[in-house]
Design an enzyme around this catalytic site. Structure first.
Site, short mmCIF file in Angstrom:
data_model
loop_
_atom_site.label_atom_id
_atom_site.label_comp_id
_atom_site.label_asym_id
_atom_site.label_seq_id
_atom_site.Cartn_x
_atom_site.Cartn_y
_atom_site.Cartn_z
CB ALA A 17 54.67 79.86 42.34
CG ASP A 67 44.39 75.03 50.47
OD1 ASP A 67 45.87 74.41 50.58
OD2 ASP A 67 44.00 75.56 51.46
CB VAL A 68 49.01 71.98 48.54
CG1 VAL A 68 49.94 72.49 47.43
CG2 VAL A 68 49.38 72.60 50.00
CG ASN A 94 58.17 76.81 47.91
OD1 ASN A 94 59.16 77.03 48.78
ND2 ASN A 94 57.29 77.73 47.72
CE1 TYR A 160 57.32 74.34 58.79
CE2 TYR A 160 59.38 74.74 60.04
CZ TYR A 160 58.62 74.82 59.14
OH TYR A 160 59.36 75.22 57.99
N PRO A 190 66.52 74.77 54.22
CG PRO A 190 65.08 76.28 52.73
CD PRO A 190 65.12 74.92 53.42
CG LEU A 192 66.23 81.43 61.03
CD1 LEU A 192 67.05 82.56 62.17
CD2 LEU A 192 64.88 81.56 61.14
CB VAL A 193 64.45 82.07 54.05
CG1 VAL A 193 64.34 82.66 52.73
CG2 VAL A 193 65.10 80.70 53.97
#
Ligand code: 8X3
Length: 265
Positions: A17, A67-68, A94, A160, A190, A192-193
């Site tokens: 976030a 850290d996830v 996310n 990736y 999504p 290209l953000v």
């Protein structure tokens, strides 16, 4: 667009976030009246965001810094939440990143670890903390932020893309396991953000990163946040299962119609 009923989905937890899609999602869900658990690694940014949401919308927040990729840290962070903050209605998974772009035989195992541990294991670690409570309560909503790299594979992106294909499988698997418990699962992919994504992928090389978003109107974090907020606000009998969101000039992950760079502006 439906407005969320705060009594229907009042507490949302967002991973990653501190910036980009995660921060924009926090703003969008705050506007809808949700209380928020903001998770990330950069505590200063999370606290600034929390402050900002409080003054803009009166949003009550908790900041969780971990850290996830660190399973123990994830478990400890959620175990430390005050009792009133444990019943999470909406989880937005996310957090995730790309590290490096190049042929698989030249790839860095550290980059592979970062992507697979963060994008796949991290999503699982956080989900394992929150979904059992949703099952107990017989309601909840999990939104997984995947990527068009989860639908297609492109040159140089093998690992990736593999990690995001795993996210797609996890979204489907979660939906199969959780629908019977009244839990919705939404997968958002999504294209290209324009965020820190490419800067991280190219290890701080701003020139390379900027080039990715040049010559066309890239998606912005807010575009994806809107989709998350819309999915979360859907009526109780509606599940938005899967969304693929491209920039208007993007037809596939590596097919982008850019303005002629040599043409006068
Ligand atoms: C980000 C989109 O196409 O750069 O996940 O992989 S892409």
């Amino acid at each position: 667009m439906h407005q969320a009923s705060p009594s229907n989905a009042s507490l949302a937890c967002i991973t990653g976030a501190s910036s980009g899609i995660g921060a924009a999602t926090a703003r969008a869900l705050a506007k809808q009246g949700h209380k928020l658990i903001l998770c990330g690694r950069r505590v200063d940014r999370l606290e600034a965001l929390a402050e900002n949401l409080k003054s803009a919308h009166g949003t009550a927040t908790q900041v969780l810094c971990y850290d996830v990729r660190d399973r123990k840290a994830v478990e400890e962070a959620f175990a430390g939440l005050p009792a009133a903050w444990k019943a999470v209605d909406v989880l937005v998974n996310n957090a995730g990143n790309a590290h490096g772009l190049g042929a698989v035989h030249e790839g860095s195992p550290d980059d592979w670890d970062a992507m697979i541990d963060g994008n796949v294991q991290g999503l699982l670690y956080v989900s394992r903390q929150l979904i059992p409570g949703m099952v107990e309560r017989g309601r909840g909503h999990v939104v997984n932020i995947s990527s068009v790299a989860g639908k297609h594979v492109y040159p140089g992106g093998a690992v990736y893309c593999a990690s995001k294909h795993a996210v797609e499988a996890l979204s489907e698997g979660m939906r199969l396991d959780l629908t019977q418990h009244g839990i919705k699962v939404t997968n958002i992919a999504p294209g290209l953000v324009e965020t820190e994504f490419s800067l991280v992928r190219f290890k701080g090389d701003a020139k390379k990163a900027d080039k990715v978003y040049t010559g066309f109107e890239a998606l912005q974090a807010e575009d994806i946040a809107e989709a998350v907020a819309w999915s979360v606000a859907a009526p109780a009998h509606v599940t938005i299962a899967d969304m693929t969101i491209y920039a208007a000039a993007q037809a596939a992950p590596t097919t982008v119609y850019r303005r002629d760079q040599s043409a006068p502006a």
